[in-house]
Design a protein around this motif. Structure first.
Motif, short mmCIF file in Angstrom:
data_model
loop_
_atom_site.label_atom_id
_atom_site.label_comp_id
_atom_site.label_asym_id
_atom_site.label_seq_id
_atom_site.Cartn_x
_atom_site.Cartn_y
_atom_site.Cartn_z
N ALA A 42 0.78 -1.34 -0.03
CA ALA A 42 0.18 0.19 -0.01
C ALA A 42 0.81 1.08 0.27
N ARG A 43 1.75 1.32 0.94
CA ARG A 43 2.94 2.56 0.93
C ARG A 43 3.41 2.69 -0.55
N ASP A 44 4.02 1.66 -1.05
CA ASP A 44 4.42 1.67 -2.24
C ASP A 44 3.46 2.38 -3.28
N ALA A 45 2.19 1.94 -3.34
CA ALA A 45 1.38 2.24 -4.33
C ALA A 45 1.00 4.02 -4.04
N GLY A 46 1.08 4.41 -2.75
CA GLY A 46 0.72 5.68 -2.38
C GLY A 46 -0.58 5.54 -1.70
N ILE A 47 -1.07 4.43 -1.41
CA ILE A 47 -2.49 4.24 -0.75
C ILE A 47 -2.31 4.33 0.81
N VAL A 48 -3.02 5.27 1.39
CA VAL A 48 -2.84 5.67 2.90
C VAL A 48 -3.94 5.16 3.90
N HIS A 49 -5.15 4.93 3.19
CA HIS A 49 -6.44 4.82 4.30
C HIS A 49 -6.41 3.43 4.41
N VAL A 50 -6.32 3.06 5.75
CA VAL A 50 -6.48 1.63 6.20
C VAL A 50 -7.58 1.64 7.08
N GLY A 257 -7.81 -7.35 -21.41
CA GLY A 257 -6.50 -7.41 -20.84
C GLY A 257 -6.28 -6.84 -19.39
N VAL A 258 -7.49 -6.86 -18.73
CA VAL A 258 -6.92 -6.42 -17.19
C VAL A 258 -7.63 -7.56 -16.39
N ALA A 259 -7.28 -7.71 -14.97
CA ALA A 259 -7.81 -8.46 -14.11
C ALA A 259 -9.25 -8.18 -13.80
N THR A 260 -10.28 -9.27 -13.56
CA THR A 260 -11.34 -9.07 -13.30
C THR A 260 -11.70 -8.42 -12.14
N ALA A 261 -10.87 -8.36 -11.03
CA ALA A 261 -11.19 -7.38 -9.74
C ALA A 261 -10.66 -6.07 -10.06
N SER A 262 -10.02 -5.86 -11.31
CA SER A 262 -9.47 -4.46 -11.61
C SER A 262 -10.89 -3.82 -12.06
N ARG A 282 -5.31 -10.91 1.20
CA ARG A 282 -4.04 -11.59 1.78
C ARG A 282 -2.96 -11.59 0.95
N SER A 283 -3.14 -11.37 -0.46
CA SER A 283 -2.22 -11.46 -1.39
C SER A 283 -1.70 -10.21 -2.04
N THR A 284 -0.55 -10.09 -2.06
CA THR A 284 -0.03 -8.92 -2.80
C THR A 284 -0.19 -8.89 -4.23
N ALA A 285 -0.17 -9.84 -4.81
CA ALA A 285 -0.34 -9.98 -6.32
C ALA A 285 -1.88 -9.57 -6.52
N HIS A 286 -2.93 -10.01 -5.69
CA HIS A 286 -4.22 -9.61 -5.82
C HIS A 286 -4.49 -8.08 -5.57
N PHE A 287 -3.63 -7.78 -4.69
CA PHE A 287 -3.62 -6.09 -4.05
C PHE A 287 -3.08 -5.33 -5.42
N ALA A 288 -2.07 -5.95 -6.06
CA ALA A 288 -1.68 -5.44 -7.45
C ALA A 288 -2.74 -4.94 -8.26
#
Length: 332
Positions: A42-50, A257-262, A282-288
């Motif tokens: 999250a920090r790497d992506a600039g996301i701050v709300h937890v 050409g994108v993920a369904t979650a996206s 719980r997955s960083t790949a899914h978080f991306a």
């Protein structure tokens, strides 16, 4: 990254946040290291709300956030939201609700201690306790701002009418509600009330508890989840029907050409400028994939096609079981 104001005169934050219920065991086993990896991503992506709660793992989620913050050398890199108001009878274990000032402040103090904070940015009443008029609860929450324990407050799973009553007493920063392509009730008054009042609608489960992803839950994953195993949309029969019914969205995502979650995240955020999304994973790949969805700018024709493929009412089963449905306010 898309940014929005969280509440009247609130801070400008990325429209995507982190739902930290996944830092507890609701959806399967967790580790501190895995949860910290999500916060690093999250920090790497600039996301701050937890977003967390005192009852997520009975303090585990907050403790995990606190242990992460302890590594930040005095810096608090996140906009932290937590909740109180759900309780358990110490003798029977029965689930109940308590919106009394004594309970809310005592639980807030415990949350602050678990996370090592002097103040949280956003404090929710997790469920309304009908013994307490919402005007009185709102007045008390305003005193917590005056004490410096919280910067703003909100309510979870309330009706538009309740929001208007509270907002007549004090500005309400946020209302949290489930909202996704498979849960559309907020469109029947809640989104409109939030827009009119400048209140943020913080959408939890915007990916439909993984049904709106490329890897929908298997029966084995459902059985391992404290929450899903009793949820009507994931019980045997309904799960298989819902995976089949949501397949057109996966097909469309593949074409784009994108993920369904996206796509699911992009659709939610496109419904109103008042909406924030706080998916958990719980997955960083899914978080991306979730981050990618918040960075999409879907064209109107793509949004319309998503709506055609998953029209209102496509999902099999109620949102909650009878036990899970106790507490949220019905309004339509």
């Amino acid at each position: 990254m898309l940014t929005r104001s969280l509440g009247p005169d609130g801070p400008t934050l990325p429209a995507l946040g982190v739902g930290a219920m996944s830092f507890a065991d609701f959806y399967g086993p967790v580790t501190t290291e895995g949860s910290h990896a999500i916060l690093n991503a999250a920090r790497d992506a600039g996301i701050v709300h937890v977003d967390t709660s005192n009852v997520y793992g009975m303090g585990l989620s907050e403790e995990t956030i606190g242990s992460y913050l302890a590594t930040c050398k005095g810096e608090t890199p996140f906009h932290i939201a937590t909740k109180a108001g759900i309780c358990r009878d110490p003798e029977t274990g029965a689930r109940g609700f308590d919106n009394s000032p004594e309970h809310l402040e005592a639980e807030l103090d415990k949350s602050l201690m678990r996370m090592g904070l002097d103040r949280v940015d956003l404090f929710y009443v997790h469920r309304r306790d009908q013994r307490h008029e919402i005007e009185a609860v709102t007045e008390f929450l305003a005193t917590l701002i005056a004490k410096g324990k919280i910067a703003s407050f909100g309510f979870s799973e309330i009706a538009p009418t309740s929001l208007r009553r509270a907002a007549a007493v004090h500005p309400v920063a946020a209302v949290q509600s489930e909202y996704s392509l498979q849960t559309r009730a907020p469109e029947l008054g809640l989104i409109q009330a939030c827009e009119a009042l400048g209140t943020a609608l913080v959408a939890f489960s915007p990916v439909g508890r993984a049904l709106l992803s490329d890897t929908p839950p298997t029966p084995q994953r459902v059985a391992a989840s404290v929450f899903l195993k009793d949820n009507p949309r994931f019980i045997p029969g309904a799960l298989e029907r819902n995976i089949a019914a949501s397949q057109p969205l996966r097909d469309l995502a593949r074409q784009e050409g994108v993920a369904t979650a996206s796509l699911a995240i992009a659709w939610v955020l496109a419904q109103s400028e008042s909406i924030f999304a706080i998916p958990g994973t719980r997955s960083t790949a899914h978080f991306a994939e979730l981050v990618a969805g918040a960075r999409l700018n879907p064209a109107p024709d793509l949004l319309a096609e998503i709506g055609r493929r998953l029209p209102v009412g496509w999902c099999h089963g109620a949102r909650y079981s009878a036990a899970q449905a106790i507490g949220p306010e019905d309004y339509c």
